[in-house]
Scaffold this motif. Structure first.
Motif, short mmCIF file in Angstrom:
data_model
loop_
_atom_site.label_atom_id
_atom_site.label_comp_id
_atom_site.label_asym_id
_atom_site.label_seq_id
_atom_site.Cartn_x
_atom_site.Cartn_y
_atom_site.Cartn_z
N UNK A 62 0.86 -1.17 0.00
CA UNK A 62 0.00 0.00 0.00
C UNK A 62 0.90 1.23 0.00
N UNK A 63 0.33 2.35 -0.45
CA UNK A 63 1.07 3.61 -0.52
C UNK A 63 0.53 4.54 0.56
N UNK A 64 1.42 5.26 1.18
CA UNK A 64 1.05 6.22 2.23
C UNK A 64 1.90 7.47 2.04
N UNK A 65 1.27 8.64 2.12
CA UNK A 65 2.00 9.90 2.09
C UNK A 65 2.26 10.31 3.53
N UNK A 66 3.51 10.32 3.92
CA UNK A 66 3.88 10.69 5.28
C UNK A 66 3.69 12.20 5.41
N UNK A 67 2.91 12.65 6.38
CA UNK A 67 2.65 14.08 6.49
C UNK A 67 3.90 14.88 6.84
N UNK A 68 3.87 16.12 6.43
CA UNK A 68 4.99 17.03 6.71
C UNK A 68 5.15 17.26 8.21
N UNK A 69 4.03 17.38 8.86
CA UNK A 69 4.06 17.57 10.32
C UNK A 69 2.73 17.09 10.89
N UNK A 70 2.74 16.86 12.17
CA UNK A 70 1.50 16.51 12.87
C UNK A 70 1.21 17.61 13.87
N UNK A 71 -0.02 17.75 14.19
CA UNK A 71 -0.42 18.79 15.13
C UNK A 71 -1.19 18.17 16.28
N UNK A 72 -1.12 18.81 17.37
CA UNK A 72 -1.92 18.38 18.51
C UNK A 72 -2.62 19.61 19.08
N UNK A 73 -3.68 19.38 19.75
CA UNK A 73 -4.45 20.47 20.32
C UNK A 73 -4.27 20.45 21.83
N UNK A 74 -4.04 21.60 22.38
CA UNK A 74 -3.93 21.72 23.83
C UNK A 74 -4.94 22.77 24.27
N UNK A 75 -5.80 22.40 25.16
CA UNK A 75 -6.80 23.32 25.68
C UNK A 75 -6.26 23.92 26.97
N UNK A 76 -6.11 25.21 26.97
CA UNK A 76 -5.56 25.90 28.13
C UNK A 76 -6.69 26.35 29.05
N UNK A 77 -6.43 26.38 30.35
CA UNK A 77 -7.48 26.83 31.27
C UNK A 77 -7.70 28.33 31.16
N UNK A 78 -8.93 28.74 31.38
CA UNK A 78 -9.27 30.16 31.39
C UNK A 78 -9.65 30.50 32.83
N UNK A 79 -9.03 31.53 33.34
CA UNK A 79 -9.29 31.93 34.72
C UNK A 79 -10.12 33.21 34.72
N UNK A 80 -11.21 33.18 35.42
CA UNK A 80 -12.07 34.35 35.53
C UNK A 80 -11.88 34.97 36.91
N UNK A 81 -12.00 36.25 36.97
CA UNK A 81 -12.02 36.90 38.26
C UNK A 81 -13.11 37.95 38.25
N UNK A 82 -13.61 38.22 39.40
CA UNK A 82 -14.71 39.18 39.47
C UNK A 82 -14.16 40.60 39.42
N UNK A 83 -14.96 41.46 38.84
CA UNK A 83 -14.59 42.87 38.77
C UNK A 83 -15.64 43.63 39.56
N UNK A 84 -15.19 44.37 40.54
CA UNK A 84 -16.11 45.15 41.37
C UNK A 84 -16.00 46.62 40.96
N UNK A 85 -17.14 47.25 40.83
CA UNK A 85 -17.15 48.68 40.51
C UNK A 85 -17.24 49.49 41.80
N UNK A 86 -16.48 50.52 41.85
CA UNK A 86 -16.51 51.42 43.02
C UNK A 86 -16.85 52.81 42.52
N UNK A 87 -17.75 53.45 43.25
CA UNK A 87 -18.12 54.84 42.89
C UNK A 87 -17.24 55.82 43.58
#
Length: 87
Positions: A62-87
């Motif tokens: 069988x014939x196979x084309x070896x890819x130039x590169x492979x990729x992987x996905x990395x999901x990074x955490x998202x950090x939320x913080x509260x924002x308080x308004x002051x008058x």
């Protein structure tokens, strides 16, 4: 040679490909390879050349084309913080 591999032969070829994937990525990036369950038969950037060499071997392949590169996905955490308004 236009012989289609049997389901068992196809499984063995796929097993060889999966076991040797990293080596193929390291050595044969962006090249066509002809292989079977016994190993690599031919490789080149030219598909016609690979087909000629593989057919000359008189083996099922069988014939196979070896890819130039492979990729992987990395999901990074998202950090939320509260924002308080002051008058």
């Amino acid at each position: 040679m236009n012989k289609t591999p049997s389901p068992d032969e196809s499984q063995q070829m796929l097993k060889w490909l999966n076991q040797n994937r990293q080596m193929l990525l390291d050595l044969y990036k962006d090249q066509y390879i002809a292989y079977n369950a016994n190993g690599l038969i031919a490789h080149s950037e030219n598909l016609r050349e690979v087909l000629e060499l593989a057919e000359a071997s008189k083996q099922i392949f069988v014939i196979y084309l070896v890819p130039r590169r492979t990729a992987s996905i990395q999901i990074l955490p998202i950090r939320f913080r509260t924002i308080a308004r002051h008058d």
